[in-house]
Design a protein around this motif. Sequence first.
Motif, PDB file in Angstrom:
ATOM      1  N   ALA A 183      46.917  20.546  41.007  1.00 28.22           N
ATOM      2  CA  ALA A 183      46.492  20.198  39.651  1.00 28.22           C
ATOM      3  C   ALA A 183      47.535  20.631  38.626  1.00 28.22           C
ATOM      4  N   THR A 184      48.214  21.750  38.889  1.00 28.36           N
ATOM      5  CA  THR A 184      49.256  22.220  37.970  1.00 28.36           C
ATOM      6  C   THR A 184      50.430  21.249  37.950  1.00 28.36           C
ATOM      7  N   ALA A 185      50.868  20.794  39.131  1.00 28.69           N
ATOM      8  CA  ALA A 185      51.966  19.823  39.178  1.00 28.69           C
ATOM      9  C   ALA A 185      51.589  18.552  38.438  1.00 28.69           C
ATOM     10  N   GLU A 186      50.358  18.104  38.624  1.00 29.31           N
ATOM     11  CA  GLU A 186      49.904  16.890  37.946  1.00 29.31           C
ATOM     12  C   GLU A 186      49.839  17.112  36.432  1.00 29.31           C
ATOM     13  N   ARG A 187      49.345  18.287  36.012  1.00 31.07           N
ATOM     14  CA  ARG A 187      49.222  18.578  34.578  1.00 31.07           C
ATOM     15  C   ARG A 187      50.605  18.651  33.919  1.00 31.07           C
ATOM     16  N   ARG A 188      51.584  19.216  34.604  1.00 29.62           N
ATOM     17  CA  ARG A 188      52.926  19.315  34.025  1.00 29.62           C
ATOM     18  C   ARG A 188      53.564  17.926  33.901  1.00 29.62           C
ATOM     19  N   HIS A 189      53.335  17.071  34.865  1.00 24.02           N
ATOM     20  CA  HIS A 189      53.814  15.684  34.727  1.00 24.02           C
ATOM     21  C   HIS A 189      53.118  15.006  33.549  1.00 24.02           C
ATOM     22  N   GLN A 190      51.847  15.304  33.379  1.00 20.30           N
ATOM     23  CA  GLN A 190      51.087  14.715  32.276  1.00 20.30           C
ATOM     24  C   GLN A 190      51.651  15.168  30.929  1.00 20.30           C
ATOM     25  N   ILE A 191      52.019  16.447  30.818  1.00 22.46           N
ATOM     26  CA  ILE A 191      52.576  16.956  29.561  1.00 22.46           C
ATOM     27  C   ILE A 191      53.897  16.264  29.242  1.00 22.46           C
ATOM     28  N   VAL A 192      54.741  16.062  30.256  1.00 19.26           N
ATOM     29  CA  VAL A 192      56.001  15.350  30.031  1.00 19.26           C
ATOM     30  C   VAL A 192      55.715  13.930  29.551  1.00 19.26           C
ATOM     31  N   ASP A 193      54.719  13.262  30.156  1.00 22.09           N
ATOM     32  CA  ASP A 193      54.354  11.916  29.717  1.00 22.09           C
ATOM     33  C   ASP A 193      53.836  11.933  28.274  1.00 22.09           C
ATOM     34  N   GLU A 194      53.077  12.971  27.910  1.00 23.42           N
ATOM     35  CA  GLU A 194      52.576  13.085  26.536  1.00 23.42           C
ATOM     36  C   GLU A 194      53.732  13.271  25.562  1.00 23.42           C
ATOM     37  N   ARG A 195      54.711  14.079  25.956  1.00 23.02           N
ATOM     38  CA  ARG A 195      55.888  14.264  25.103  1.00 23.02           C
ATOM     39  C   ARG A 195      56.630  12.943  24.923  1.00 23.02           C
ATOM     40  N   ARG A 196      56.791  12.202  25.996  1.00 25.93           N
ATOM     41  CA  ARG A 196      57.504  10.929  25.930  1.00 25.93           C
ATOM     42  C   ARG A 196      56.777   9.957  24.997  1.00 25.93           C
ATOM     43  N   ALA A 197      55.438   9.968  25.064  1.00 26.17           N
ATOM     44  CA  ALA A 197      54.660   9.046  24.239  1.00 26.17           C
ATOM     45  C   ALA A 197      54.704   9.427  22.753  1.00 26.17           C
ATOM     46  N   LEU A 198      54.766  10.721  22.458  1.00 28.24           N
ATOM     47  CA  LEU A 198      54.739  11.190  21.074  1.00 28.24           C
ATOM     48  C   LEU A 198      56.112  11.202  20.419  1.00 28.24           C
ATOM     49  N   ALA A 199      57.160  11.287  21.221  1.00 26.92           N
ATOM     50  CA  ALA A 199      58.497  11.545  20.678  1.00 26.92           C
ATOM     51  C   ALA A 199      59.105  10.304  20.039  1.00 26.92           C
ATOM     52  N   ARG A 200      59.834  10.549  18.966  1.00 33.11           N
ATOM     53  CA  ARG A 200      60.697   9.535  18.373  1.00 33.11           C
ATOM     54  C   ARG A 200      62.086   9.733  18.958  1.00 33.11           C
ATOM     55  N   ILE A 201      62.567   8.719  19.633  1.00 36.22           N
ATOM     56  CA  ILE A 201      63.821   8.841  20.375  1.00 36.22           C
ATOM     57  C   ILE A 201      64.942   8.227  19.551  1.00 36.22           C
ATOM     58  N   PRO A 202      66.082   8.939  19.416  1.00 35.29           N
ATOM     59  CA  PRO A 202      67.211   8.366  18.654  1.00 35.29           C
ATOM     60  C   PRO A 202      67.727   7.117  19.341  1.00 35.29           C
ATOM     61  N   GLY A 203      68.646   6.407  18.671  1.00 39.57           N
ATOM     62  CA  GLY A 203      69.135   5.108  19.157  1.00 39.57           C
ATOM     63  C   GLY A 203      69.662   5.139  20.581  1.00 39.57           C
ATOM     64  N   LYS A 204      70.719   4.452  20.812  1.00 40.36           N
ATOM     65  CA  LYS A 204      71.281   4.290  22.139  1.00 40.36           C
ATOM     66  C   LYS A 204      71.763   5.626  22.700  1.00 40.36           C
ATOM     67  N   LEU A 205      71.386   5.889  23.966  1.00 39.80           N
ATOM     68  CA  LEU A 205      71.801   7.122  24.627  1.00 39.80           C
ATOM     69  C   LEU A 205      73.099   6.897  25.384  1.00 39.80           C
ATOM     70  N   GLU A 206      73.957   7.928  25.392  1.00 39.46           N
ATOM     71  CA  GLU A 206      75.195   7.856  26.154  1.00 39.46           C
ATOM     72  C   GLU A 206      74.939   8.219  27.610  1.00 39.46           C
ATOM     73  N   GLY A 207      76.016   8.446  28.347  1.00 39.49           N
ATOM     74  CA  GLY A 207      75.902   8.720  29.774  1.00 39.49           C
ATOM     75  C   GLY A 207      75.507  10.154  30.060  1.00 39.49           C
ATOM     76  N   HIS A 208      75.964  10.646  31.224  1.00 38.24           N
ATOM     77  CA  HIS A 208      75.564  11.964  31.696  1.00 38.24           C
ATOM     78  C   HIS A 208      76.793  12.838  31.943  1.00 38.24           C
ATOM     79  N   LEU A 209      76.577  14.168  31.843  1.00 37.35           N
ATOM     80  CA  LEU A 209      77.619  15.147  32.125  1.00 37.35           C
ATOM     81  C   LEU A 209      77.474  15.678  33.545  1.00 37.35           C
ATOM     82  N   ASP A 210      78.588  16.175  34.062  1.00 37.89           N
ATOM     83  CA  ASP A 210      78.557  16.955  35.297  1.00 37.89           C
ATOM     84  C   ASP A 210      78.176  18.379  34.901  1.00 37.89           C
ATOM     85  N   THR A 211      76.894  18.714  34.968  1.00 38.15           N
ATOM     86  CA  THR A 211      76.415  20.008  34.466  1.00 38.15           C
ATOM     87  C   THR A 211      76.937  21.183  35.274  1.00 38.15           C
ATOM     88  N   GLU A 212      77.305  20.939  36.529  1.00 39.88           N
ATOM     89  CA  GLU A 212      77.744  22.040  37.382  1.00 39.88           C
ATOM     90  C   GLU A 212      79.045  22.660  36.882  1.00 39.88           C
TER      91      GLU A 212
END
Length: 766
Positions: free
Chosen positions: A637-666
């Motif tokens: 239930a915790t794993a499901e709830r945390r996925h749900q919170i991420v989905d809630e954030r995605r639904a509520l968030a205003r996302i800036p325009g076009k996103l660029e690529g990705h970094l090599d974080t390592e």
Amino acid sequence: MIAGSENFASRPVDPEALRRTIGHKLLIHSVSQEVIDNLDPLTYEVVRHRLWSVTDEMGETLKRMSGSPIVTDANDFDFTINDEMGQLVQVGLYNTMLVGAIDMALSWTLRNRVDSPGIEEGDMFLCNDPWVGGGLHQADVLVFQPVFYDGKLFGWTSAICHEPDLGGSAIGSMPIGDIDVFHESLPTPPIKIVRKGEIQRDVADAWVRRSRVPMIIGLDLRAKVGANNIGRNRLLAVIEQYGADTVKAVMKRMMNDAEYRLRDKLRAAPDGEWTATGYQDQAHVGDRKTHRVALRMTKMDGHLTFDFTGTDPQAGVISCTYGGCRGGIMLAFLPMLAGDIPWSAGGLMRCFDIIAPEGSLANATFPAALGRAPLGTGWLIGNLVAQCLSQMLDRTIKLRGNVQASCCGTYDLAVIAGIDERSEQPVPFINTVMESVAGGYGARPARDGIGTGGNFCIPMGRVPDVEVTEMLYPLLMLWRREERDSGGPGRQRGGTSSAVAITPHGTSLPAHVVMSSSGKATAQNPGLAGGYPGNLGYDVVVHGARIQDSLAAGRIPASLDELEGDAQPVQCFAQTVIEPGDLIYLNCQGGGGYGDPLYRDPQVVGQDVRDGIVSAASAHMIYGVVLTPTGQLDEAATAERRHQIVDERRALARIPGKLEGHLDTEHAMLIDDNLVAHVDGEMAKIGCRHCGQIVSGEDNRLHLARITGGSTLAGPNIRVQPDFYIDAPVHFEQMLCPSCFTVMHTAILPEQEHANHSVSGFAVAH
């Protein structure tokens, strides 16, 4: 000629200019650079520790002689040894805000008291003028003395503490109206309180006469004189044993070493510029505005500049003098940057400059009211400095251990005064409630904040013993405890704060109460790297609680819900009268969290719930942790709830325009818990540490997703809507990675101010 008010303006200390000014008027003991350079290392360490023992004994003397719980229990005092020009050689580990202006008072005395009344052996001076220095408001009273050896001024000692009442128009010398300094305790520039080793009775009588509790003020005066006597005698004994030149060389070396070590530490951190903004909810009783304090911290090589340009004008009772601003900086500066360096503050303070516009909250001009200066704006300045320093230190693995989210907002003060009828002869009493010393410490990158760990500015602070308080005053403490959900949520949780409930007991007469605080509508204890703020302040007065009836029936109320009567939240500034049977409840602020709460170990969250630190509602709403009816972790239930919170954030968030690529974080450079940077030549790209999404643009701003909403989104600890306190709309605001929706920044702030906000020292694009 009598000095005008302009002569009392605070100014930075310039020892060499001062030496040139007074050198022909006063014999001064100096030492050559050659003697300093040729100090034997063993002698240096022995004498350095002897000087520390001198200040330590001064502090013990002050505590033993004082009759005030502010000193004896809460440790709200400090003491110093200074060189001949007043520079701080050694300071105590007690209230570090107080030492931020002591050298200014000594410097002022050298400029203005050499001719009249003179500075001579056996003298001591008293000062509580914040424009001169020594303290942050008039309740901080400094007693200091010159120390002569062989007819020459060798150095100074000082002792300072907060006094419970020094007159003025309100109990505790804390009027809360839209006033000026003339309603408060009279600011007294340095006056000679001891001459040739004898207390001047006329001056002492005039001093204690102003207070509603003259016996305590008289005891504290003699305690500070006694502490200085001990300081002088012990310092002279060290000089006799090792020689004046050697001891002076050690004093100079202590300050130089502290400076060099701090500059080396600063050079290990990145150069750059960081910003932070905070707010005082009200400036005086009846005010419904927010008052902004802005800080821009610049670090270049081994030097810092704290620039408060953009701070609102002085207002009400919350303004700081220049010395108060300096004291607020020291609140965070000493523990965060100099925790492993001896506190020779005269050397440490060479490592920063202050820009504070005159007439602002950070540098108020006469005759501003200053009653809440250290507890409000001064404390807030320290929190802003802590935020900027943490953003800087978080970018260097070697220094990340010094990163800490804000501690306990600002001080929640209540002063209770009335008549104690427990003896044959009723006597007046004044109690400054010190339970807010038990605030919550901010979280760190690798550990939770300490619950009721104290105040950042008083490393050795304590809350008064309940039995001592009840013995000294006709008051009963119904409960004093850590309050659930008061620590800011985060990957590392902020420390919980204290709550106390007090009722008159031992008097049949009503008691007067003055209350002042902030951080009830906007958060003054923000988290870092996406961590949530700690709880907002919350105070309540319950009239008609009928506590006596409960006690007579054998019941001790343990919560506000168990009380009868009319429970009313209290404004930031308020004064009231409580009858026997009524109750006041104070809940100060906890520490901010560190990191996104969704990254906190669910098992640890479950333990927090079982320990009564976090509520089940907060665990579910903010941490995304689901527990079974028996309090055990439900992993699925915790794993499901945390996925749900991420989905809630995605639904509520205003996302800036076009996103660029990705970094090599390592292979990227760490910025904080959530951000990394990849530098290619002169170009730097910043990305999410968790998913690699690039969030920086060509405009050198972070392009993050944003969620805004009512302050109740911060969790169950929001118990009063902000419009109860101020008129400006208040928003809960989060900045998030626009790809994985990790929280980068969380705040509770006035709506119109969010455009000024920054994340980890980088401006945010909207």
